[in-house]
Write a protein that holds these residues in place. Structure first.
Motif, PDB file in Angstrom:
ATOM      1  N   GLY A  94       0.803  -1.210   0.000  1.00 56.73           N
ATOM      2  CA  GLY A  94       0.000   0.000   0.000  1.00 56.73           C
ATOM      3  C   GLY A  94       0.837   1.260   0.000  1.00 56.73           C
ATOM      4  N   LYS A  95       0.188   2.367   0.247  1.00 56.76           N
ATOM      5  CA  LYS A  95       0.847   3.660   0.242  1.00 56.76           C
ATOM      6  C   LYS A  95       1.285   4.044   1.652  1.00 56.76           C
ATOM      7  N   ILE A  96       2.259   4.933   1.708  1.00 54.34           N
ATOM      8  CA  ILE A  96       2.655   5.495   3.004  1.00 54.34           C
ATOM      9  C   ILE A  96       1.556   6.455   3.437  1.00 54.34           C
ATOM     10  N   PRO A  97       0.976   6.253   4.628  1.00 55.13           N
ATOM     11  CA  PRO A  97      -0.077   7.186   5.059  1.00 55.13           C
ATOM     12  C   PRO A  97       0.494   8.581   5.289  1.00 55.13           C
ATOM     13  N   SER A  98      -0.206   9.563   4.813  1.00 60.39           N
ATOM     14  CA  SER A  98       0.257  10.950   4.965  1.00 60.39           C
ATOM     15  C   SER A  98       0.347  11.346   6.432  1.00 60.39           C
ATOM     16  N   SER A  99      -0.336  10.591   7.309  1.00 59.03           N
ATOM     17  CA  SER A  99      -0.320  10.920   8.740  1.00 59.03           C
ATOM     18  C   SER A  99       1.066  10.806   9.346  1.00 59.03           C
ATOM     19  N   LEU A 100       1.972  10.046   8.702  1.00 59.88           N
ATOM     20  CA  LEU A 100       3.334   9.952   9.228  1.00 59.88           C
ATOM     21  C   LEU A 100       4.033  11.313   9.186  1.00 59.88           C
ATOM     22  N   GLY A 101       3.570  12.190   8.349  1.00 63.84           N
ATOM     23  CA  GLY A 101       4.162  13.521   8.279  1.00 63.84           C
ATOM     24  C   GLY A 101       3.941  14.347   9.525  1.00 63.84           C
ATOM     25  N   SER A 102       3.038  13.908  10.407  1.00 60.93           N
ATOM     26  CA  SER A 102       2.771  14.643  11.642  1.00 60.93           C
ATOM     27  C   SER A 102       3.688  14.229  12.784  1.00 60.93           C
ATOM     28  N   ASP A 104       7.474  17.516   6.082  1.00 64.50           N
ATOM     29  CA  ASP A 104       7.221  18.214   7.344  1.00 64.50           C
ATOM     30  C   ASP A 104       7.973  17.595   8.513  1.00 64.50           C
ATOM     31  N   LEU A 105       8.729  16.535   8.266  1.00 67.42           N
ATOM     32  CA  LEU A 105       9.479  15.874   9.342  1.00 67.42           C
ATOM     33  C   LEU A 105      10.735  16.689   9.639  1.00 67.42           C
ATOM     34  N   SER A 106      10.548  17.740  10.352  1.00 60.80           N
ATOM     35  CA  SER A 106      11.586  18.766  10.492  1.00 60.80           C
ATOM     36  C   SER A 106      12.809  18.303  11.271  1.00 60.80           C
ATOM     37  N   HIS A 107      12.694  17.207  12.057  1.00 59.49           N
ATOM     38  CA  HIS A 107      13.835  16.741  12.850  1.00 59.49           C
ATOM     39  C   HIS A 107      14.479  15.478  12.279  1.00 59.49           C
ATOM     40  N   ILE A 108      14.003  15.037  11.148  1.00 61.44           N
ATOM     41  CA  ILE A 108      14.503  13.764  10.630  1.00 61.44           C
ATOM     42  C   ILE A 108      15.948  13.899  10.150  1.00 61.44           C
ATOM     43  N   THR A 109      16.753  12.879  10.493  1.00 58.89           N
ATOM     44  CA  THR A 109      18.154  12.864  10.079  1.00 58.89           C
ATOM     45  C   THR A 109      18.466  11.713   9.123  1.00 58.89           C
TER      46      THR A 109
END
Length: 779
Positions: free
Chosen positions: A253-261, A285-290
């Motif tokens: 399936g698709k990546i749920p857009s909710s992960l962006g929160s 929107d994952l502003s802290h992702i490394t």
């Protein structure tokens, strides 16, 4: 007299005070020695200990020791290794038996895990042992437990739903076991859980929606299982999540857009699944992702430009998908990016110049796409050490070596492009270069003498070009070289015996060139090319006869080795060495070269004379191809020593006599080709021969038996096996013996000379030298 009595009386208070002080001192300092351990807990612990054997240390542990060895009946259990008691309540609060060499099963009726004995236990760590069996459901009674780790054992079965009763649990680690079944829905009750690790098991089913209620969860690791289904949208509710690893499963399936929160998310790994569709722009929107890895899926469409907003991103892997279009210009804003891997997609366009702004970039892989055009200079990326542009359509006509002359460059892969012209001298400016792959281009001219500074070079591939002239003698300076491939060029030279100085060389491929001359050689050392495992000199113009000792010096193929270890040549490298090898009658592409793979291919030359009996010494050989030469005489019976042989091709020669019947006992053989020789007599009866196609034996008018349609009763088979040459046998035996016994002969002569001409003290002095010589020779 009175005075004397007074003095005696006066010492009494002093003595009494001293005694009182000693009594107080002993009482104060001996107080902690009172037993804290509850007797019933001690007995339960001893029973628990006696259920297990002490086995080998776990490979996962830096240090291991059997902690239960300190558990003896007449001592306080609160002071045993791995045990912690509460000083006031005397209750057992921590049981840490990690890396304790325990071997056995935890039985469900074990007294230790009843409610009374461990009702105050907060920590239970049994990780890194050799424990097996199912988790007892009684673990659910440990109501005070906050930390539970059973990782890196051999536990099996399903997770008992009773673990959902551990309402105070903050960390649950069941990784690296062989658990099966689905995740119990009851784990959603663990409202205080911050870390859940179920990785490296065999769990099935989907992710329960209930996990989306674990509001305190910071780390969720489901790596390497058999989970299926889609990612539940409820995971987007885990607002404190920093680590999410769902890689190496069967999610769809698709990546749920909710992960962006997930605003605190730092690590997101979804690689090796079956995700489809486009990447949701909300991931921007994952502003802290490394670190973000979406490789090995079926994503389509363009790479969203919103990923360029991830200013903290250090590693981005989108490889092995179906992305199209260009790399977004916004990627030039990823100022902290150290790794960018987009290989094996359908990306196109010219090289994105915005990537030159990434001053921290260390690894850049754009291989297996459709990028085209000229390349910019990579000197502006000062930390770049790995650059892979393999299998694109770059067609630079300039002195392109200056483009890649970064002093930090370690691995450079330009294979399978459209580069033309001579190999530039400037391409080897980096003394740190470990890998250089220029194969499958249109390079011409001679390979220049550019390798004098190449002591760090491990792999060189210039195959499938239009190079001429001789091999550069500066290659002898590449003391770290393991792989040398110059196949499919027009190099005109003799066999490079001078490369024997390369003590680490494992793969030598000279296939399809204009090499010529004899293979007769007297090595300067007892083992030339000591690590060589694969040699392919096929389809050249080598002539003459093979010397009788030709196969004696191949130490890596002859010596005993551990064949259970699966290692690859250059496995520590980002670049993966590959190889095309004629095996079992077909060309096989090895995308990685297993260190256990051994092969000798001398086919397609002009060699004559008998096949040396020393062939029987290369006992670890897997592929042997001597076809399309002019070999004569009998097939050496010493071939029966090659117990690991899987592919044998002796076709298109002038071999005569019978096929040695003992070859039929080589159980590893899966392909034999003896066609177009002058062989006679019955084909061996072994299964490996009887199951071959008849074409493997055609062109031998005297052969009979299955799989040929000619019965051995239909032709005259009285021809006898030609006697093997006594002279050759003698040379082979003497040469082999000389290698084995030369050190003993030399030492014997030295000792004899000393005993006759010198004092005995000289013998004592020389004995240390002889021991060193023996050890060096054996090594």
């Amino acid at each position: 007299m009175q005075k004397r009595s007074w003095n005696s009386m006066s010492t009494i208070p002093i003595t009494l005070s001293f005694l009182l002080f000693i009594f107080y001192f002993q009482k104060v300092f001996s107080a902690p020695s009172r037993h804290l351990c509850r007797p019933e807990q001690r007995d339960a612990l001893l029973e628990f200990k006696n259920k297990f054997e002490i086995g080998n240390p776990s490979s996962f542990c830096i240090t291991s020791h059997p902690k239960t060895e300190s558990w003896v009946n007449n001592s306080d259990c609160c002071y045993w290794d791995g045990i912690t008691c509460d000083a006031k309540s005397r209750e057992l609060v921590s049981l840490d038996l990690s890396c304790s060499c325990l071997h056995g099963r935890i039985h469900s009726n074990n007294k230790l895990f009843n409610v009374q004995n461990l009702r105050f236990l907060t920590t239970l760590d049994l990780s890194c042992n050799d424990l097996s069996g199912w988790i007892p459901s009684s673990f659910g009674n440990l109501s005070s437990l906050t930390y539970l780790s059973l990782a890196r054992n051999n536990f099996a079965g399903e997770i008992p739903s009773s673990l959902g009763s551990l309402l105070h649990l903050t960390s649950l680690d069941l990784s690296f076991n062989i658990f099966i079944g689905e995740i119990p829905f009851s784990l959603g009750n663990l409202s205080h859980l911050t870390s859940l690790d179920l990785s490296n098991n065999s769990f099935v089913g989907g992710i329960p929606i209930s996990l989306g209620t674990l509001s305190h969860l910071t780390s969720l690791n489901l790596y390497d299982n058999n989970f299926v289904g889609e990612i539940p949208r409820s995971l987007g509710n885990l607002s404190h999540l920093t680590d999410l690893d769902l890689s190496c499963n069967n999610f769809v399936g698709k990546i749920p857009s909710s992960l962006g929160s997930l605003s605190h998310l730092a690590f997101l790994y979804l690689y090796y699944n079956s995700f489809v569709g486009e990447i949701p722009s909300s991931l921007g929107d994952l502003s802290h992702i490394t670190s973000l890895s979406l490789s090995f899926n079926y994503f389509v469409g363009e790479i969203p430009s919103s990923l360029g907003n991830l200013s903290h991103l250090r590693d981005l892997s989108l490889a092995h998908n179906n992305f199209v279009g260009e790399i977004p210009p916004s990627f030039g804003s990823l100022s902290n990016l150290a790794l960018l891997d987009v290989k094996s997609n359908k990306l196109s366009g010219s090289f994105p110049l915005t990537l030159l702004n990434l001053t921290k970039l260390s690894i850049l892989s754009l291989s297996n796409n459709q990028f085209a055009g000229m390349l910019p200079s990579f000197v502006t990326i000062p930390l770049l050490d790995t650059l892979s542009l393999e299998n694109n359509q770059h067609n630079d006509t300039r002195e392109f070596g200056n483009i890649f002359s970064s002093p930090k460059l370690v691995e450079l892969d330009l294979c399978n492009n459209n580069f033309i012209g001579p190999v530039p001298i400037s391409i080897f400016k980096s003394v740190n270069l470990v890998t250089l792959d220029l194969g499958d281009n249109h390079l011409s001219g001679e390979l220049p003498e550019i390798f004098f500074n190449g002591s760090n070079l491990r792999s060189l591939n210039v195959g499938h070009n239009q190079l001429v002239g001789k091999l550069p003698r500066s290659l002898a300076s590449c003391s770290s070289l393991e792989v040398l491939n110059v196949e499919h060029n027009r190099i005109n030279d003799t066999f490079p015996f001078w490369l024997e100085s390369l003590q680490k060389l494992q793969v030598l491929v000279l296939h399809s060139n204009e090499f010529h001359g004899s293979l007769q050689y007297n090595p300067k050392v007892a083992s030339w090319f000591p690590q060589l495992r694969i040699i392919d000199i096929s389809y050249n113009s080598f002539n003459g006869t093979l010397p009788s000792d030709f196969f004696i010096y191949w130490r890596a193929i002859s010596s005993e080795e551990n064949r259970s270890e699966l290692k690859y040549i250059g496995e520590q490298s980002y670049y993966k060495d590959s190889l095309v090898l004629m095996n079992k009658g077909v060309e096989m592409k090895y995308t990685r070269i297993l260190s256990l793979l051994t092969a000798i291919d001398i086919s397609g030359n002009r060699l004559q004379g008998p096949i040396p009996k020393s062939i029987g010494l290369v006992k670890n050989l897997i592929v042997l191809n001597l076809s399309r030469n002019g070999f004569i005489g009998n097939i050496p019976s010493s071939l029966t020593n090659l117990k690991e042989l899987e592919s044998l091709d002796l076709s298109h020669n002038k071999l005569s006599g019978k096929i040695p019947p003992a070859l039929g006992a080589l159980t590893s053989l899966s392909k034999v080709i003896f066609s177009h020789n002058q062989l006679v007599g019955p084909i061996p009866h072994g299964t490996q021969f009887q199951t071959q196609d008849a074409s493997s034996f055609e062109g031998n008018l005297g052969l009979c038996g299955r799989p040929l349609s000619i019965s051995c009763g239909d032709i005259h088979t009285e021809q006898t096996q030609e006697p093997e040459s006594d002279e050759e046998e003698g040379v082979f035996s003497w040469t082999a013996a000389s290698i084995a016994f030369a050190p003993g002969v030399i030492i014997g002569l030295i000792i004899g000379h000393i005993m006759v001409t010198k004092k005995p003290q000289w013998f004592i002095k020389i004995s240390g030298v002889t021991r060193f010589y023996i050890n060096a020779t054996r090594g």
